[in-house]
Design a protein around this motif. Structure first.
Motif, PDB file in Angstrom:
ATOM      1  N   VAL A  73       0.839  -1.204   0.000  1.00  0.00           N
ATOM      2  CA  VAL A  73       0.000   0.000   0.000  1.00  0.00           C
ATOM      3  C   VAL A  73       0.871   1.251   0.000  1.00  0.00           C
ATOM      4  N   ARG A  74       0.517   2.179  -0.876  1.00  0.00           N
ATOM      5  CA  ARG A  74       1.265   3.433  -0.987  1.00  0.00           C
ATOM      6  C   ARG A  74       1.046   4.314   0.240  1.00  0.00           C
ATOM      7  N   ILE A 150      -4.822   8.010  -1.770  1.00  0.00           N
ATOM      8  CA  ILE A 150      -4.603   7.447  -0.440  1.00  0.00           C
ATOM      9  C   ILE A 150      -5.094   8.410   0.633  1.00  0.00           C
ATOM     10  N   SER A 166      -6.110  -2.389  -7.717  1.00  0.00           N
ATOM     11  CA  SER A 166      -5.258  -1.585  -6.829  1.00  0.00           C
ATOM     12  C   SER A 166      -6.094  -0.699  -5.910  1.00  0.00           C
ATOM     13  N   GLU A 170      -6.563  -0.993  -1.836  1.00  0.00           N
ATOM     14  CA  GLU A 170      -6.201   0.145  -0.981  1.00  0.00           C
ATOM     15  C   GLU A 170      -7.388   0.593  -0.133  1.00  0.00           C
ATOM     16  N   TYR A 173      -7.844  -1.966   2.624  1.00  0.00           N
ATOM     17  CA  TYR A 173      -6.764  -1.821   3.602  1.00  0.00           C
ATOM     18  C   TYR A 173      -7.102  -0.733   4.613  1.00  0.00           C
TER      19      TYR A 173
END
Length: 204
Positions: A73-74, A150, A166, A170, A173
């Motif tokens: 995760v970014r 994010i 993706s 995210e 998450y």
């Protein structure tokens, strides 16, 4: 998956042109011995998958050549105006990815929904949607070309997405429920899996 969630007609003129372009690319890359079909359907002896097996449609059919390790995760990106996301009250985050995102009508519906709910709304519209096509932007809405996704997810109450893996991973998450409007077959498969797991809803 190709049978249940077909996205493309192989005989369509656009697909024929795409395959010709891909074939030329393979020749240019000194990969003349590989067909277009082999290029897109190749399976290595060892494969690392950056999401949980539970999210993979028909995940139990993948053998031990595949290791599902979960997401990388970014971190949040510095972004002008992102502090607005931290304000109080529910936040609707909206993004349709980087390819099929020219959909002013969809964004207008999201803005109207957030107005009716009394929520704030953050939308990433991509590069192709004209701001003038969105009409009047309400005070409760912020528009970005490429949103700080994010950061949006850190404060979002719901994430409306096209269903790219993706963004879906995210959002999960960060514990954000999903509303998925798939644009193509693989995204429809992701949307259906999310519904099966009770983690969101499919909008179309």
């Amino acid at each position: 998956l190709h049978h249940d969630y077909a996205s493309f007609d192989a005989d369509d003129s656009a697909m024929v042109e795409f395959n010709e372009h891909t074939s030329r690319f393979l020749q240019k890359a000194n990969l003349q011995g590989i067909t277009v079909d082999q290029f897109f359907n190749y399976t290595a002896d060892r494969n690392i998958v950056l999401f949980p097996r539970e999210l993979q449609p028909y995940g139990t059919t993948f053998d031990d050549r595949f290791v599902f390790v979960g997401p990388c995760v970014r971190l949040p990106e510095p972004w002008a105006g992102a502090d607005w996301l931290k304000d109080s009250g529910p936040l609707l985050a909206v993004a349709l990815g980087t390819i099929y995102n020219n959909n002013a009508n969809f964004y207008r519906q999201c803005m109207e929904s957030s107005r009716r709910l009394g929520w704030r709304c953050a939308i990433a519209i991509g590069e192709d949607t004209a701001l003038t096509d969105l009409g009047d932007i309400p005070q409760n809405v912020r528009i970005w070309r490429k949103g700080p996704l994010i950061s949006m997810l850190l404060y979002a109450s719901v994430f409306i997405t096209h269903g790219g893996m993706s963004g879906v991973v995210e959002a999960l998450y960060h514990g954000v429920p999903l509303a998925i409007a798939p644009q193509m077959g693989e995204q429809a498969a992701v949307a259906d899996r999310i519904v099966e797991l009770g983690l969101g809803v499919r909008l179309a």
